[in-house]
Design an enzyme around this catalytic site. Structure first.
Site, PDB file in Angstrom:
ATOM      1  N   ASP A  34       0.877  -1.235  -0.020  1.00  0.00           N
ATOM      2  CA  ASP A  34      -0.028  -0.159  -0.110  1.00  0.00           C
ATOM      3  C   ASP A  34       0.938   1.301  -0.123  1.00  0.00           C
ATOM      4  OD1 ASP A  34      -2.246   1.545   2.530  1.00  0.00           O
ATOM      5  OD2 ASP A  34      -2.404   1.359   0.196  1.00  0.00           O
ATOM      6  N   THR A  62      -9.404   0.043   3.716  1.00  0.00           N
ATOM      7  CA  THR A  62      -9.874   0.389   4.891  1.00  0.00           C
ATOM      8  C   THR A  62      -8.923   0.002   5.901  1.00  0.00           C
ATOM      9  OG1 THR A  62     -12.248  -0.412   4.109  1.00  0.00           O
ATOM     10  CG2 THR A  62     -11.737  -0.354   6.749  1.00  0.00           C
ATOM     11  N   ASP A  63      -8.579   1.157   6.763  1.00  0.00           N
ATOM     12  CA  ASP A  63      -7.836   0.908   7.681  1.00  0.00           C
ATOM     13  C   ASP A  63      -7.885   1.553   8.990  1.00  0.00           C
ATOM     14  OD1 ASP A  63      -4.245   2.148   7.851  1.00  0.00           O
ATOM     15  OD2 ASP A  63      -5.353   0.854   9.211  1.00  0.00           O
TER      16      ASP A  63
HETATM   17  O1  LIG Z   1      -6.538   4.588   2.110  1.00  0.00           O
HETATM   18  C1  LIG Z   1      -6.333   3.960   3.238  1.00  0.00           C
HETATM   19  C2  LIG Z   1      -7.313   3.884   4.131  1.00  0.00           C
HETATM   20  O2  LIG Z   1      -8.029   4.696   4.393  1.00  0.00           O
HETATM   21  P1  LIG Z   1      -8.978   4.975   5.767  1.00  0.00           P
HETATM   22  O3  LIG Z   1      -7.845   5.855   6.684  1.00  0.00           O
HETATM   23  O4  LIG Z   1     -10.156   5.733   5.351  1.00  0.00           O
HETATM   24  O5  LIG Z   1      -9.092   3.700   6.298  1.00  0.00           O
HETATM   25  N1  LIG Z   1      -5.294   3.049   2.794  1.00  0.00           N
HETATM   26  O6  LIG Z   1      -4.346   3.133   1.832  1.00  0.00           O
HETATM   27 NA    NA Z   2      -3.135   0.709  -2.043  1.00  0.00          NA
HETATM   28 ZN   LIG Z   3      -4.593   4.925   1.022  1.00  0.00          ZN
END
Ligand SMILES: O=C(COP(=O)(O)O)NO
Ligand code: NA
Ligand SMILES: [Zn+2]
Ligand SMILES: [Ca+2]
Length: 305
Positions: free
Chosen positions: A80, A252-253
């Site tokens: 990521d 989603t993080d």
């Molecule tokens: O884009 C994200 C996560 O976004 P959030 O902070 O909305 O979970 N990770 O690359």
């Molecule tokens: Na990504």
């Molecule tokens: Zn991101």
């Protein structure tokens, strides 16, 4: 089974559902995401940021790749927000099956050149690539068009970008932003812009900053002793609409972090005498798993494995 990101996302875009890319930093997050995927019979993307790779090292990357191989549903292991060619090479060497090169803060030509270079390396070893065009930023609806164009993804540019880079999927900026503060109340999502992008870019599209930051979770975090301001996330209806318009990968993080942290605080508050980590990391892991399962229901990926 361990598959490439494109294998998962091509099907998702064609069949009109979304697949979660869940950021993982430790064993409990990994286990929660994979157990949720198996219970929901859902494909899933394990997302490791450069910070996660630094924090977890070989313990994390080995676990992610090996557990993905053993999983009974399709799993991609994804870098990521890769910030450099070298970082992408490290992920390739670790056995990742999807890599993001994020040069969206650079000028267009630099982004094209750097992305193209990563595409050549990744494709040479059978790994697929996510690129990004546009700047993630919460945008008020009334903001002037030219200002939006300067920040959000320009549809015509996106078409040219994907043709010139050969990237497999594209992260777009349509009003979302990372973290818990995505805007006042309900953030404005530029669906009209997404529709124009999707018409010009047949590749799977990626939505960053997609956490819901649900009020009940924010409340639970506060009640456990956490401090958080006027938090706001992306409304479920805006996620569903974005998927219907071509978004196939949803990052989603924040939602997972809020759940994990709230449950640890609750466990520690409830029993100050406790000092067995399994007694507070275990319930936190369960909470992350429940969040992931409900996200998979919202995305429509349940039963698609
Ligand atoms: O884009 C994200 C996560 O976004 P959030 O902070 O909305 O979970 N990770 O690359
Ligand atoms: Na990504
Ligand atoms: Zn991101
Ligand atoms: Ca970026």
């Amino acid at each position: 089974m361990l598959v490439t990101g494109l294998e998962i996302l091509k099907k998702a875009r064609e069949e009109g559902y979304g697949v979660g890319a869940f950021n993982v930093n430790n064993m409990e997050f990994l286990q929660a995401v994979l157990e949720a995927a198996e219970e929901q019979r859902s494909p899933v993307i394990l997302a490791l940021s450069e910070g996660a790779m630094k924090y977890g090292g070989r313990a994390l990357t080995l676990m992610a790749v090996e557990l993905a191989k053993e999983a009974r549903v399709p799993v991609a292991v994804h870098l990521d927000h890769g910030s450099s060619y070298e970082s992408v090479l490290r992920a390739l060497r670790a056995g990742f099956t999807s890599v993001m090169i994020d040069k969206s803060h650079e000028d267009f030509e630099t982004n094209v050149r750097e992305t193209r270079r990563v595409v050549e390396a990744a494709h040479a070893v059978g790994v697929t690539v996510e690129a990004e065009l546009g700047r993630l930023a919460g945008i008020e609806e009334h903001v002037a068009v030219d200002e939006k164009d300067a920040l959000l993804t320009n549809p015509e540019e996106a078409r040219i970008f994907m043709e010139r880079t050969g990237a497999d999927y594209l992260a777009v900026a349509i009003g979302t932003s990372h973290g818990a503060y995505k805007g006042k109340g309900r953030p404005f999502i530029d669906h009209a812009r997404l529709e124009r992008i999707a018409r010009l870019v047949p590749a799977p599209l990626v939505l960053h900053g997609a956490s819901a930051v649900p009020p009940e979770l924010v409340e639970r975090f506060r009640a456990s002793g956490g401090e958080i301001g006027e938090a706001a996330g992306i409304h479920p209806e805006d996620i569903r609409k974005a998927i219907s318009l071509g978004i196939a990968k949803i990052n989603t993080d924040t939602d997972l972090r809020l759940a994990f942290t709230a449950l640890i605080r609750e466990a520690l508050n409830k029993n100050p005498k406790e000092f067995d980590p399994r007694k507070y990391l275990g319930p936190a892991r369960e909470a992350v798993k429940e969040v992931v399962k409900s996200r998979m229901e919202l995305f429509g990926s349940v039963g698609r494995a």
